[in-house]
Design a protein around this motif. Structure first.
Motif, PDB file in Angstrom:
ATOM      1  N   GLY A  27      45.477  38.150  34.194  1.00 28.81           N
ATOM      2  CA  GLY A  27      45.699  39.582  34.028  1.00 28.81           C
ATOM      3  C   GLY A  27      44.419  40.335  33.744  1.00 28.81           C
ATOM      4  N   VAL A  28      43.588  39.798  32.853  1.00 30.27           N
ATOM      5  CA  VAL A  28      42.278  40.415  32.604  1.00 30.27           C
ATOM      6  C   VAL A  28      41.496  40.520  33.910  1.00 30.27           C
ATOM      7  CG1 VAL A  28      40.028  40.046  31.521  1.00 30.27           C
ATOM      8  CG2 VAL A  28      42.106  39.725  30.183  1.00 30.27           C
ATOM      9  N   ALA A  29      41.461  39.422  34.664  1.00 33.19           N
ATOM     10  CA  ALA A  29      40.640  39.375  35.864  1.00 33.19           C
ATOM     11  C   ALA A  29      41.171  40.290  36.970  1.00 33.19           C
ATOM     12  CB  ALA A  29      40.551  37.934  36.368  1.00 33.19           C
ATOM     13  N   VAL A  30      42.476  40.275  37.193  1.00 30.84           N
ATOM     14  CA  VAL A  30      43.008  41.103  38.278  1.00 30.84           C
ATOM     15  C   VAL A  30      42.934  42.583  37.904  1.00 30.84           C
ATOM     16  CG1 VAL A  30      45.503  41.209  37.716  1.00 30.84           C
ATOM     17  CG2 VAL A  30      44.766  41.025  40.080  1.00 30.84           C
ATOM     18  N   GLY A  31      43.110  42.897  36.611  1.00 34.57           N
ATOM     19  CA  GLY A  31      42.892  44.270  36.177  1.00 34.57           C
ATOM     20  C   GLY A  31      41.454  44.694  36.375  1.00 34.57           C
ATOM     21  N   ASP A  32      40.545  43.844  35.986  1.00 30.52           N
ATOM     22  CA  ASP A  32      39.118  44.090  36.168  1.00 30.52           C
ATOM     23  C   ASP A  32      38.804  44.354  37.639  1.00 30.52           C
ATOM     24  OD1 ASP A  32      36.358  44.133  35.665  1.00 30.52           O
ATOM     25  OD2 ASP A  32      36.183  41.948  35.598  1.00 30.52           O
ATOM     26  N   ALA A  33      39.375  43.526  38.529  1.00 24.80           N
ATOM     27  CA  ALA A  33      39.111  43.674  39.958  1.00 24.80           C
ATOM     28  C   ALA A  33      39.661  44.980  40.507  1.00 24.80           C
ATOM     29  CB  ALA A  33      39.720  42.484  40.717  1.00 24.80           C
ATOM     30  N   LEU A  34      40.803  45.447  39.988  1.00 27.94           N
ATOM     31  CA  LEU A  34      41.354  46.719  40.439  1.00 27.94           C
ATOM     32  C   LEU A  34      40.497  47.885  39.964  1.00 27.94           C
ATOM     33  CD1 LEU A  34      43.741  48.224  41.831  1.00 27.94           C
ATOM     34  CD2 LEU A  34      44.796  48.379  39.573  1.00 27.94           C
ATOM     35  N   GLY A  35      40.040  47.819  38.724  1.00 29.52           N
ATOM     36  CA  GLY A  35      39.297  48.948  38.164  1.00 29.52           C
ATOM     37  C   GLY A  35      37.835  49.001  38.544  1.00 29.52           C
ATOM     38  N   ALA A  36      37.258  47.861  38.940  1.00 35.96           N
ATOM     39  CA  ALA A  36      35.816  47.808  39.189  1.00 35.96           C
ATOM     40  C   ALA A  36      35.318  48.824  40.216  1.00 35.96           C
ATOM     41  CB  ALA A  36      35.414  46.389  39.604  1.00 35.96           C
ATOM     42  N   PRO A  37      36.006  49.017  41.359  1.00 35.78           N
ATOM     43  CA  PRO A  37      35.455  49.933  42.370  1.00 35.78           C
ATOM     44  C   PRO A  37      35.431  51.388  41.926  1.00 35.78           C
ATOM     45  CG  PRO A  37      37.074  48.444  43.333  1.00 35.78           C
ATOM     46  CD  PRO A  37      37.205  48.323  41.848  1.00 35.78           C
ATOM     47  N   VAL A  38      36.249  51.756  40.937  1.00 35.63           N
ATOM     48  CA  VAL A  38      36.319  53.167  40.520  1.00 35.63           C
ATOM     49  C   VAL A  38      35.779  53.370  39.110  1.00 35.63           C
ATOM     50  CG1 VAL A  38      38.240  53.677  42.069  1.00 35.63           C
ATOM     51  CG2 VAL A  38      38.727  52.892  39.748  1.00 35.63           C
ATOM     52  N   ASP A  39      35.089  52.375  38.590  1.00 36.18           N
ATOM     53  CA  ASP A  39      34.610  52.443  37.220  1.00 36.18           C
ATOM     54  C   ASP A  39      33.732  53.672  37.013  1.00 36.18           C
ATOM     55  OD1 ASP A  39      34.633  51.105  34.680  1.00 36.18           O
ATOM     56  OD2 ASP A  39      32.507  50.654  34.986  1.00 36.18           O
ATOM     57  N   ARG A  40      34.137  54.490  36.053  1.00 33.73           N
ATOM     58  CA  ARG A  40      33.414  55.697  35.641  1.00 33.73           C
ATOM     59  C   ARG A  40      33.367  56.780  36.715  1.00 33.73           C
ATOM     60  NH1 ARG A  40      31.493  54.627  30.672  1.00 33.73           N
ATOM     61  NH2 ARG A  40      31.218  52.424  30.145  1.00 33.73           N
ATOM     62  N   MET A  41      34.247  56.712  37.707  1.00 38.40           N
ATOM     63  CA  MET A  41      34.410  57.812  38.652  1.00 38.40           C
ATOM     64  C   MET A  41      35.399  58.814  38.072  1.00 38.40           C
ATOM     65  SD  MET A  41      34.676  55.653  42.246  1.00 38.40           S
ATOM     66  CE  MET A  41      35.224  57.072  43.212  1.00 38.40           C
TER      67      MET A  41
END
Length: 371
Positions: A27-41
């Motif tokens: 869950g940590v990893a798949v959440g991280d993967a979803l959020g990574a491309p939009v981080d701080r946008m």
């Protein structure tokens, strides 16, 4: 630091625990993967890039779909450090923060070395996973915190002004110590957070998050686990910002349909307690894991941290089978994460048989050296 006696493990209890450990780490990893491309946008920037609903699926980051960031990397090294602490306890040495610090130093080596050094047998198997040797956006606070051998402590923390969420985002594994009392879980998470993020709000947010995961891993409801965390926090000086943030998350649930604006308001500019609040809120109001993670991703701020925290909560609550299969299929490092999760579950349920007074498994001690 001591630990309480663990639970009695029947077959059903072992299977449930294994599912929750897998669910938490995946869950940590798949959440991280979803959020990574939009981080701080910003939210409008996200909508412009991905459509009116924002990001709703895994999209490429760091050259591939399903890529994870330093948040997942550090979470895995947290697990590695916890297993190593248990193994090293046989030697009479018992100071888990030191074992965690050594694990984080092994992570730091992945950020500066080209690849694993096969000659360093004492590093264990995780540090020899080549895919981890990739720099995925670590902050200066992390690189400075683990840039030398000195271990930050609560009395002399590293980066005492750093109040970001990254220490909390690597703290889910502490909550999986289900045989420990919540106060001890919180204490370990707080002490380990001080190794890179020394602001009291950052350390206490890490402790609170670990206690929430701890409650979920023991079968509590999410609301009940948050109440448990609030009770644990209340005994700690300076807890008010974190306790207030958790209370705001609970209160926001009653304020109607969730919106990116409400998530962003809770996130509070990306502080540790703000991102913790947003993650708890998204986990409470999400219709399922996918919906909760999408809520956590679509706001202006540190989306990767918010989705990683949210994923850890929902994975601990529901177990691995509730996570979106299509996302797991594309998740970077999934075989490693599963192998580490199963090792952790085995250590926590059958550790004495692997390295206790009655004998030791040479293979286990090669994977998790006592050195």
């Amino acid at each position: 630091m001591g630990a309480t006696a663990g639970p009695v493990w029947g077959r059903a209890e072992q299977q449930d625990f294994r599912s929750r450990v897998r669910g938490t780490l995946l869950g940590v990893a798949v959440g991280d993967a979803l959020g990574a491309p939009v981080d701080r946008m910003g939210i409008e920037e996200i909508r412009e890039a991905y459509g009116p609903e924002g990001i709703v699926d895994l999209v490429p980051a760091y050259g591939r779909r399903g890529a994870v960031t330093h948040l997942t990397q550090l979470t895995l090294f947290s697990v590695d450090g916890l297993i190593r602490a248990q193994v090293r306890r046989d030697t009479g040495a018992w100071h888990p923060p030191t074992d965690l610090h050594r694990a984080y130093l092994r992570w730091a080596a992945t950020q500066r070395d080209w690849g694993p050094d096969e000659r360093r047998a004492e590093d264990g198997w995780l540090a020899r996973e080549e895919w981890l040797y990739a720099r995925r956006g670590p902050s200066r606070s992390l690189l400075a915190g683990f840039g030398d051998e000195r271990m930050g402590t609560l009395e002399a923390p590293k980066n005492p002004g750093e109040a970001g969420p990254e220490a909390a985002a690597r703290s889910a594994p502490f909550g999986l110590l289900v045989g420990w009392e919540p106060q001890l879980v919180a204490q370990l998470a707080v002490e380990c957070a001080a190794q890179s993020h020394g602001h009291p709000a950052a350390t206490l947010s890490a402790g609170a998050y670990a206690v929430v995961v701890h409650g979920l891993a023991r079968g509590e409801s999410l609301d009940g686990a948050v109440q448990h965390a609030l009770a644990t926090l209340a005994a700690r000086p300076g807890h008010e910002p974190v306790s207030d943030a958790l209370q705001r998350a609970l209160g926001a649930v009653r304020q109607g349909m969730p919106t990116p604006g409400r998530v962003e308001e809770l996130a509070g500019g990306g502080t540790a307690e703000g991102i913790l609040s947003a993650a708890v809120y998204c986990s409470l109001v999400g219709e399922d894991v996918r919906h909760g993670l999408r809520l956590a991703a679509n706001h202006g701020g540190p989306s990767a941290a918010a989705t990683a925290l949210t994923g850890g909560l929902l994975g601990a609550l529901h177990g691995e089978t509730a996570l979106p299969p299509a996302w797991l299929a594309e998740l970077e490092g999934r075989p490693t994460i599963l192998e580490l999760a199963d090792d952790f579950a085995m250590e926590m349920t059958q550790g004495p048989a692997l390295h206790g007074p009655a004998g030791a498994s040479p293979a286990w001690l090669t994977r998790y050296p006592r050195a």
